[in-house]
Design a protein around this motif. Structure first.
Motif, PDB file in Angstrom:
ATOM      1  N   SER A  61      85.815 -26.077  28.842  1.00  0.00           N
ATOM      2  CA  SER A  61      85.241 -26.652  29.982  1.00  0.00           C
ATOM      3  C   SER A  61      85.131 -25.232  30.715  1.00  0.00           C
ATOM      4  O   SER A  61      86.339 -25.038  31.501  1.00  0.00           O
ATOM      5  CB  SER A  61      85.511 -27.942  30.133  1.00  0.00           C
ATOM      6  N   GLY A  62      84.198 -24.827  31.596  1.00  0.00           N
ATOM      7  CA  GLY A  62      84.156 -24.528  32.765  1.00  0.00           C
ATOM      8  C   GLY A  62      82.584 -23.587  32.273  1.00  0.00           C
ATOM      9  O   GLY A  62      82.466 -22.376  33.497  1.00  0.00           O
ATOM     10  N   ARG A  63      81.542 -24.295  32.295  1.00  0.00           N
ATOM     11  CA  ARG A  63      79.842 -23.771  32.552  1.00  0.00           C
ATOM     12  C   ARG A  63      80.396 -23.066  33.928  1.00  0.00           C
ATOM     13  O   ARG A  63      79.334 -22.490  34.091  1.00  0.00           O
ATOM     14  CB  ARG A  63      79.419 -24.328  31.929  1.00  0.00           C
ATOM     15  N   THR A  64      80.804 -23.874  35.371  1.00  0.00           N
ATOM     16  CA  THR A  64      80.211 -23.508  36.249  1.00  0.00           C
ATOM     17  C   THR A  64      81.604 -22.677  37.036  1.00  0.00           C
ATOM     18  O   THR A  64      81.205 -21.975  38.233  1.00  0.00           O
ATOM     19  CB  THR A  64      80.510 -24.586  37.165  1.00  0.00           C
ATOM     20  N   LYS A  65      82.211 -21.690  35.461  1.00  0.00           N
ATOM     21  CA  LYS A  65      83.462 -20.921  36.963  1.00  0.00           C
ATOM     22  C   LYS A  65      82.700 -19.609  36.236  1.00  0.00           C
ATOM     23  O   LYS A  65      81.516 -18.794  35.357  1.00  0.00           O
ATOM     24  CB  LYS A  65      84.556 -21.118  35.660  1.00  0.00           C
ATOM     25  N   PRO A  66      83.272 -18.544  37.201  1.00  0.00           N
ATOM     26  CA  PRO A  66      83.482 -16.697  37.004  1.00  0.00           C
ATOM     27  C   PRO A  66      83.224 -16.530  35.111  1.00  0.00           C
ATOM     28  O   PRO A  66      84.294 -17.667  35.096  1.00  0.00           O
ATOM     29  CB  PRO A  66      83.359 -16.323  38.134  1.00  0.00           C
ATOM     30  N   THR A  67      82.756 -15.247  35.566  1.00  0.00           N
ATOM     31  CA  THR A  67      83.313 -15.082  33.512  1.00  0.00           C
ATOM     32  C   THR A  67      84.894 -14.575  33.245  1.00  0.00           C
ATOM     33  O   THR A  67      85.424 -14.759  31.994  1.00  0.00           O
ATOM     34  CB  THR A  67      82.963 -13.427  33.566  1.00  0.00           C
ATOM     35  N   GLU A  68      84.962 -13.608  34.989  1.00  0.00           N
ATOM     36  CA  GLU A  68      86.527 -13.665  34.763  1.00  0.00           C
ATOM     37  C   GLU A  68      88.155 -14.969  34.199  1.00  0.00           C
ATOM     38  O   GLU A  68      88.610 -14.835  33.208  1.00  0.00           O
ATOM     39  CB  GLU A  68      87.165 -13.164  35.838  1.00  0.00           C
ATOM     40  N   TRP A  69      87.837 -16.185  35.089  1.00  0.00           N
ATOM     41  CA  TRP A  69      87.872 -17.519  34.891  1.00  0.00           C
ATOM     42  C   TRP A  69      88.413 -18.060  33.300  1.00  0.00           C
ATOM     43  O   TRP A  69      89.069 -18.201  32.563  1.00  0.00           O
ATOM     44  CB  TRP A  69      87.706 -17.930  35.733  1.00  0.00           C
ATOM     45  N   ILE A  70      86.725 -17.997  32.740  1.00  0.00           N
ATOM     46  CA  ILE A  70      86.593 -18.334  30.766  1.00  0.00           C
ATOM     47  C   ILE A  70      87.113 -17.597  30.038  1.00  0.00           C
ATOM     48  O   ILE A  70      87.546 -17.707  29.562  1.00  0.00           O
ATOM     49  CB  ILE A  70      84.728 -18.353  30.641  1.00  0.00           C
ATOM     50  N   LEU A  71      87.452 -16.400  30.459  1.00  0.00           N
ATOM     51  CA  LEU A  71      87.831 -15.166  29.319  1.00  0.00           C
ATOM     52  C   LEU A  71      89.272 -15.420  29.977  1.00  0.00           C
ATOM     53  O   LEU A  71      90.751 -15.626  28.436  1.00  0.00           O
ATOM     54  CB  LEU A  71      87.764 -13.594  30.377  1.00  0.00           C
ATOM     55  N   ARG A  72      90.228 -15.924  30.981  1.00  0.00           N
ATOM     56  CA  ARG A  72      91.338 -16.364  30.977  1.00  0.00           C
ATOM     57  C   ARG A  72      91.258 -17.570  29.978  1.00  0.00           C
ATOM     58  O   ARG A  72      92.782 -17.444  29.204  1.00  0.00           O
ATOM     59  CB  ARG A  72      91.773 -16.264  32.364  1.00  0.00           C
ATOM     60  N   CYS A  73      90.919 -18.329  29.931  1.00  0.00           N
ATOM     61  CA  CYS A  73      91.516 -19.739  29.301  1.00  0.00           C
ATOM     62  C   CYS A  73      90.762 -19.588  28.265  1.00  0.00           C
ATOM     63  O   CYS A  73      91.664 -19.630  26.908  1.00  0.00           O
ATOM     64  CB  CYS A  73      89.593 -20.538  30.282  1.00  0.00           C
ATOM     65  N   ALA A  74      90.198 -18.492  27.758  1.00  0.00           N
ATOM     66  CA  ALA A  74      89.946 -18.278  26.408  1.00  0.00           C
ATOM     67  C   ALA A  74      91.168 -17.573  24.986  1.00  0.00           C
ATOM     68  O   ALA A  74      91.263 -17.609  23.904  1.00  0.00           O
ATOM     69  CB  ALA A  74      88.535 -17.581  26.297  1.00  0.00           C
ATOM     70  N   GLU A  75      91.623 -16.825  25.889  1.00  0.00           N
ATOM     71  CA  GLU A  75      92.888 -16.092  26.215  1.00  0.00           C
ATOM     72  C   GLU A  75      93.788 -16.351  25.872  1.00  0.00           C
ATOM     73  O   GLU A  75      94.729 -16.570  24.437  1.00  0.00           O
ATOM     74  CB  GLU A  75      92.867 -14.538  26.797  1.00  0.00           C
ATOM     75  N   ALA A  76      94.149 -17.658  26.329  1.00  0.00           N
ATOM     76  CA  ALA A  76      95.445 -18.598  27.032  1.00  0.00           C
ATOM     77  C   ALA A  76      95.191 -19.475  25.270  1.00  0.00           C
ATOM     78  O   ALA A  76      96.329 -18.940  24.499  1.00  0.00           O
ATOM     79  CB  ALA A  76      95.194 -18.753  27.835  1.00  0.00           C
ATOM     80  N   TYR A  77      93.845 -19.922  25.056  1.00  0.00           N
ATOM     81  CA  TYR A  77      93.538 -20.996  24.031  1.00  0.00           C
ATOM     82  C   TYR A  77      94.229 -20.102  22.802  1.00  0.00           C
ATOM     83  O   TYR A  77      94.300 -20.643  21.193  1.00  0.00           O
ATOM     84  CB  TYR A  77      92.698 -21.418  24.137  1.00  0.00           C
ATOM     85  N   SER A  78      92.838 -19.252  22.784  1.00  0.00           N
ATOM     86  CA  SER A  78      93.953 -17.671  21.401  1.00  0.00           C
ATOM     87  C   SER A  78      94.425 -17.429  21.432  1.00  0.00           C
ATOM     88  O   SER A  78      95.248 -17.947  19.804  1.00  0.00           O
ATOM     89  CB  SER A  78      92.778 -16.881  22.142  1.00  0.00           C
ATOM     90  N   ASN A  79      95.432 -17.367  22.133  1.00  0.00           N
ATOM     91  CA  ASN A  79      97.045 -16.931  21.653  1.00  0.00           C
ATOM     92  C   ASN A  79      97.621 -18.650  21.388  1.00  0.00           C
ATOM     93  O   ASN A  79      98.862 -18.087  20.813  1.00  0.00           O
ATOM     94  CB  ASN A  79      97.364 -16.313  23.575  1.00  0.00           C
ATOM     95  N   GLY A  80      97.833 -19.408  22.134  1.00  0.00           N
ATOM     96  CA  GLY A  80      98.350 -20.427  22.121  1.00  0.00           C
ATOM     97  C   GLY A  80      99.256 -20.478  22.728  1.00  0.00           C
ATOM     98  O   GLY A  80     100.161 -21.210  22.799  1.00  0.00           O
TER      99      GLY A  80
END
Length: 365
Positions: free
Chosen positions: A257-276
């Motif tokens: 979740s996070g459509r209102t967030k900036p790109t850098e924030w989204i990428l940090r979350c995506a990387e964390a969940y991708s890496n596990g």
């Protein structure tokens, strides 16, 4: 594991997701919507990135060229009954335009009438039932599957109810999805009202009202967490390290979740969940409401929760020891006392006061 990521409509997001996928290849789709539309998308227009249909079309093509699917949101929970009158034609013209111009791979819809209407006109298009549909039991899951949805985003309130998750998995054939980083209060009393409010504030027919001044439910939610930090632990988030537990019972999709967030924030979350895994502050990953925001960070909650300190926390729920009686159990409260650190007592008091004042201003309107 298939991860669904919100788009900021910034092409740097696609570049970053490509970089992440070059290592793990588990980011499957991006999702989003135009900010103001006839149906709405469960986030207020004023908080969403501005994007035209032509800009969206180019961004989605870039995503498709990168091997990512695109999920378009039509997930407001209510259109005030206007879908049954003359406004229905405008809604369907809008959906026709979205399908023909943006070429989405799947649509996320909440309202059953619209699901049936779209499936009748476009039988081959995939539809996901939104979390706004509050699907938290076998009966509801089977109902939406019979409407023709190919994926269900489950109600976050059952994220830690493994008995119910297993039952739903055993009784439907469609794909199941959970939201991993929502920070809503568990079983929030304002949730239905808040969802309706956010949906209306993204709908073109209500745009002229200009009434979106304060997000009253988010203010109340944030104040509750500032006053009772254990509510953060009760909130139904799923850590990156714990996604495997959900995969083992047949959950295939994980939505950030996070459509209102900036790109850098989204990428940090995506990387964390991708890496596990994530070794920082758990709050860095949560889509938390609050007025104290800066680029890439959310400062509404002046706490630090070292994510690795929560290793093993989910076992209590996985083993079905939670009975939902928080006032008697205190498992989450004890965990909060162990892992939550106040970063500044002065900031905590200041933010409590600021939010109380904002709530007071709301009530004076």
């Amino acid at each position: 594991m298939k991860i669904s990521v919100p788009t900021s409509w910034n092409d740097k997001l696609i570049e970053g997701l490509n970089r992440i996928n070059s290592r793990n290849d588990n980011i499957a789709e991006i999702y989003g919507a135009l900010p103001t539309t006839p149906v709405g998308s469960a986030r207020p227009s004023l908080s969403l990135p501005k994007v035209s249909i032509e800009e969206a079309k180019r961004h989605i093509k870039l995503a498709h060229d990168s091997g990512l699917s695109f999920n378009y949101l039509l997930n407001a929970p209510c259109i005030a009954g206007l879908e049954y009158g003359e406004y229905r034609e405008e809604i369907m013209r809008y959906i026709d335009t979205i399908i023909s111009e943006l070429n989405p791979d799947i649509l996320t819809i909440t309202i059953p009438f619209l699901i049936e209407k779209v499936k009748r006109k476009y039988p081959s298009i995939k539809i996901k039932a939104s979390t706004e549909a509050r699907i938290d039991n076998v009966y509801s899951a089977k109902f939406y599957e019979e409407l023709g949805v190919s994926r269900i985003c489950l109600d976050s309130n059952i994220n830690r109810n493994f008995a119910m998750l297993r039952e739903i998995r055993n009784h439907v054939n469609c794909e199941l999805e959970v939201i991993v980083n929502k920070s809503c209060l568990l079983k929030c009393p304002m949730r239905i009202y808040h969802g309706l409010l956010m949906g209306h504030f993204s709908q073109s027919i209500f745009e002229r009202s200009n009434s979106y001044t304060f997000d009253f439910p988010s203010l109340k939610c944030t104040l509750k967490k500032l006053e009772s930090p254990e509510e953060i632990i009760k909130s139904p988030w799923i850590r990156p390290e714990d996604c495997l537990t959900y995969e083992e019972i047949g959950i295939s999709h994980f939505k950030i979740s996070g459509r209102t967030k900036p790109t850098e924030w989204i990428l940090r979350c995506a990387e964390a969940y991708s890496n596990g895994e994530y070794k920082g502050n758990l709050l860095d990953l949560l889509d938390a409401p609050g007025p104290f925001k800066k680029e890439g960070q959310v400062y509404a909650l002046p706490f630090f929760i070292r994510n690795v300190d929560l290793n093993g926390f989910l076992d209590f729920f996985r083993d079905s020891k939670c009975n939902g009686l928080c006032n008697k159990c205190n498992y989450c409260k004890k965990a909060a006392e162990r892992v939550i650190k106040i970063t500044s007592s002065d900031e905590l008091k200041e933010r409590q006061l600021t939010i109380r004042n904002l709530i007071f201003q709301c009530l004076k309107l």
